[in-house]
Design an enzyme around this catalytic site. Structure first.
Site, PDB file in Angstrom:
ATOM      1  N   SER A   1       0.817  -1.210   0.000  1.00 52.21           N
ATOM      2  CA  SER A   1       0.000   0.000   0.000  1.00 52.21           C
ATOM      3  C   SER A   1       0.854   1.265   0.000  1.00 52.21           C
ATOM      4  O   SER A   1       1.695   1.432  -0.865  1.00 52.21           O
ATOM      5  CB  SER A   1      -0.975  -0.056   1.179  1.00 52.21           C
TER       6      SER A   1
ATOM      7  N   ASP B   1      -1.912   6.472  -3.975  1.00 47.03           N
ATOM      8  CA  ASP B   1      -0.834   5.692  -3.356  1.00 47.03           C
ATOM      9  C   ASP B   1      -0.475   4.536  -4.304  1.00 47.03           C
ATOM     10  O   ASP B   1      -1.117   4.357  -5.339  1.00 47.03           O
ATOM     11  CB  ASP B   1      -1.229   5.259  -1.933  1.00 47.03           C
TER      12      ASP B   1
ATOM     13  N   ASP C   1      -0.955   1.410  -4.534  1.00 47.11           N
ATOM     14  CA  ASP C   1      -1.938   0.400  -4.953  1.00 47.11           C
ATOM     15  C   ASP C   1      -3.303   1.036  -5.262  1.00 47.11           C
ATOM     16  O   ASP C   1      -4.304   0.329  -5.432  1.00 47.11           O
ATOM     17  CB  ASP C   1      -2.050  -0.755  -3.951  1.00 47.11           C
TER      18      ASP C   1
ATOM     19  N   ASP D   1      -5.697   2.790  -3.843  1.00 48.77           N
ATOM     20  CA  ASP D   1      -6.954   2.791  -3.083  1.00 48.77           C
ATOM     21  C   ASP D   1      -7.112   4.058  -2.260  1.00 48.77           C
ATOM     22  O   ASP D   1      -8.119   4.239  -1.580  1.00 48.77           O
ATOM     23  CB  ASP D   1      -7.110   1.529  -2.210  1.00 48.77           C
TER      24      ASP D   1
HETATM   25 MG    MG Z   1      -3.185   1.645  -0.460  1.00 46.97          MG
END
Ligand code: MG
Length: 455
Positions: A100, A244, A246, A248
């Site tokens: 993340s 970020d 990934d 999300d």
């Molecule tokens: Mg993330």
């Protein structure tokens, strides 16, 4: 088998610094346990762009196939894209290889249930139990899983957003928004160009290539967005976007080059959704009260859950919420799926700008303003953070408190939320008030009280 050490283990997965805690052996063992619990069947595997992603991927593939699961490799992809692929009925589960917003030396496995949500406490505990017991049911030589690749996951994600009724695509396209997006060389580079193309935007990118050598701290908080702010001024863009690694979490920067803070992302998206289709809003206990103010304007309710995406997502699904999310830029739009998704978040923000017919700085100025101050108390390694928080709430029986997650003290225009971390000997203290000094003061008062209790 070596011990599991230097790792942050939670119900939704395992995280560590590669080489120090997160080894191929750890990834293998978690994949075997996961595969035994959710297989046999096809398991979607996607990853963010980290340089260690390839190494971890092969360990995950070996673990899954060794216990008879087939791997559906979707390559480098955002977390929400993997979630949406996982929820398809032909798939038995999904694993995302991503740490993340953590810096580039970290990596992690995020484990998904067959419905595309993160594992809940029970499912996570069952996987951990198998990891710890190391009792795996390996497949015979002729039952070992197969590996196939699927290149359509990103296209399908874009297509699903394109079909959302809440979006007026011709109107968005007509505006020809000029955006600058900073992907931090994460997975955003695999999807944002197609998204902006679909939305008719003129897009400039910073750090687009998904090579995983992040040029800065990848958390999309104002302190890390200096280059984006400058680029917006250079290009005279309408909007700046940071995600970020990934994808999300979504943060916005105004056309003036001013970061608007992650809490504003969810608030602006919520405002649009409630204006179009009023309904309940689900957020976690630490999310800004600006959402309560907005919901009240539309005669809607806000339901708060424990911190953690799975709690918000499950509650939103259970009560058919109109909108959900987390204040750290995590937009969950139930009309698409029950996961934090910066991609759909961007589409909702552009739709909102169409409806408001005003620059984003003016939209921001029209919202209620609060300041959140985050602090923490680090305890000795063997301290019981949970019992300290319980003692604190016991000492405040008569006060207006909410015990959804730790203890939250509620005041007319402010609050303080105090909770024990599940992965570290830490107590988090988060305060929100009308201005920064008041928030800081509130946090300090409770930090002192907790320190006195700990003596
Ligand atoms: Mg993330």
């Amino acid at each position: 088998m070596s011990e599991l050490k230097n790792l942050m283990i939670s119900v939704s997965g395992v995280r560590g610094i590669v080489g120090e805690g997160l080894t191929p052996e750890v990834a293998l063992r978690f994949a075997q346990a996961y595969g035994n619990n959710f297989g046999p069947g096809k398991i979607v595997v996607g990853r963010d762009s980290r340089v260690t992603g390839e190494m971890v991927k092969y360990a995950v593939w070996a673990g899954l196939t060794s216990v008879g699961c087939d791997v559906v490799d979707i390559g480098i992809a955002p977390t929400p894209t993997v979630e949406m692929a996982t929820e398809r009925p032909e798939h038995a589960g999904g694993i995302i290889i991503t740490a993340s917003h953590n810096s580039k030396e970290w990596n992690a496995l995020k484990l998904l249930a067959p419905d595309g949500l993160f594992l809940d406490a029970e499912q996570g505990a069952a996987v951990l139990e198998r990891v710890n017991s190391a009792e795996f049911n390996f497949a015979a030589w002729d039952k070992v899983g197969k590996i196939s690749s699927c290149t359509l996951a990103i296209e399908k994600h874009i297509e699903a957003i394109k079909n959302l009724k809440i979006l007026d695509l011709p109107a968005i396209r007509e505006r020809r928004f000029k955006v600058v997006a900073d992907c931090c060389n994460g997975a955003g580079g695999t999807i944002l160009p197609q998204l902006f193309d679909m939305l008719g935007c003129k897009a400039e990118f910073l750090n687009l290539e998904p090579h995983g050598r992040f040029p800065r701290n990848p958390e999309p908080v104002p302190a890390n967005l200096g280059a984006l702010c400058q680029a917006i001024r250079n290009y005279s863009a309408d909007l700046g976007i940071a995600v970020d690694p990934d994808v999300d979490r979504l943060a916005l920067v105004s056309e003036l080059g001013v970061p608007l803070g992650e809490e504003f992302t969810l608030a602006m998206a919520t405002d649009l959704v409630l204006a179009k289709s009023p309904g309940d809003v689900v957020v976690n206990a630490s999310t800004s009260r600006v959402n309560d103010d907005l919901a009240a304007q539309y005669g809607c309710k806000v339901i708060r859950t424990k911190v953690g995406e799975i709690h918000v997502a499950k509650k939103a699904r259970e009560i058919h919420a109109a909108m959900a999310g987390e204040g750290n830029g995590g937009v969950i739009y139930p009309g698409l799926h029950f996961g934090r998704d910066a991609i759909v978040g961007i589409a909702l923000i552009l739709q909102s700008l169409v409806e408001k017919a005003a620059p984003i700085s003016a939209v921001f100025a029209g919202f209620p303003h609060y300041t959140i101050f985050k602090d923490k108390i680090e305890l000795p390694f063997d301290a019981d953070a949970h019992s300290l928080v319980a003692r604190l709430s016991a000492a405040h029986q008569g006060d207006r408190i909410d015990l959804t997650d730790g203890v939250k003290f509620l005041y007319d225009r402010s609050w303080v939320h105090i909770r024990a971390s599940n992965t570290e000997p830490i107590i988090r203290v988060i305060a929100e008030a009308m201005d920064a000094s008041e928030a800081q003061e509130l946090a300090q008062t409770f930090k002192k009280e907790i320190s006195d209790l700990a003596l």
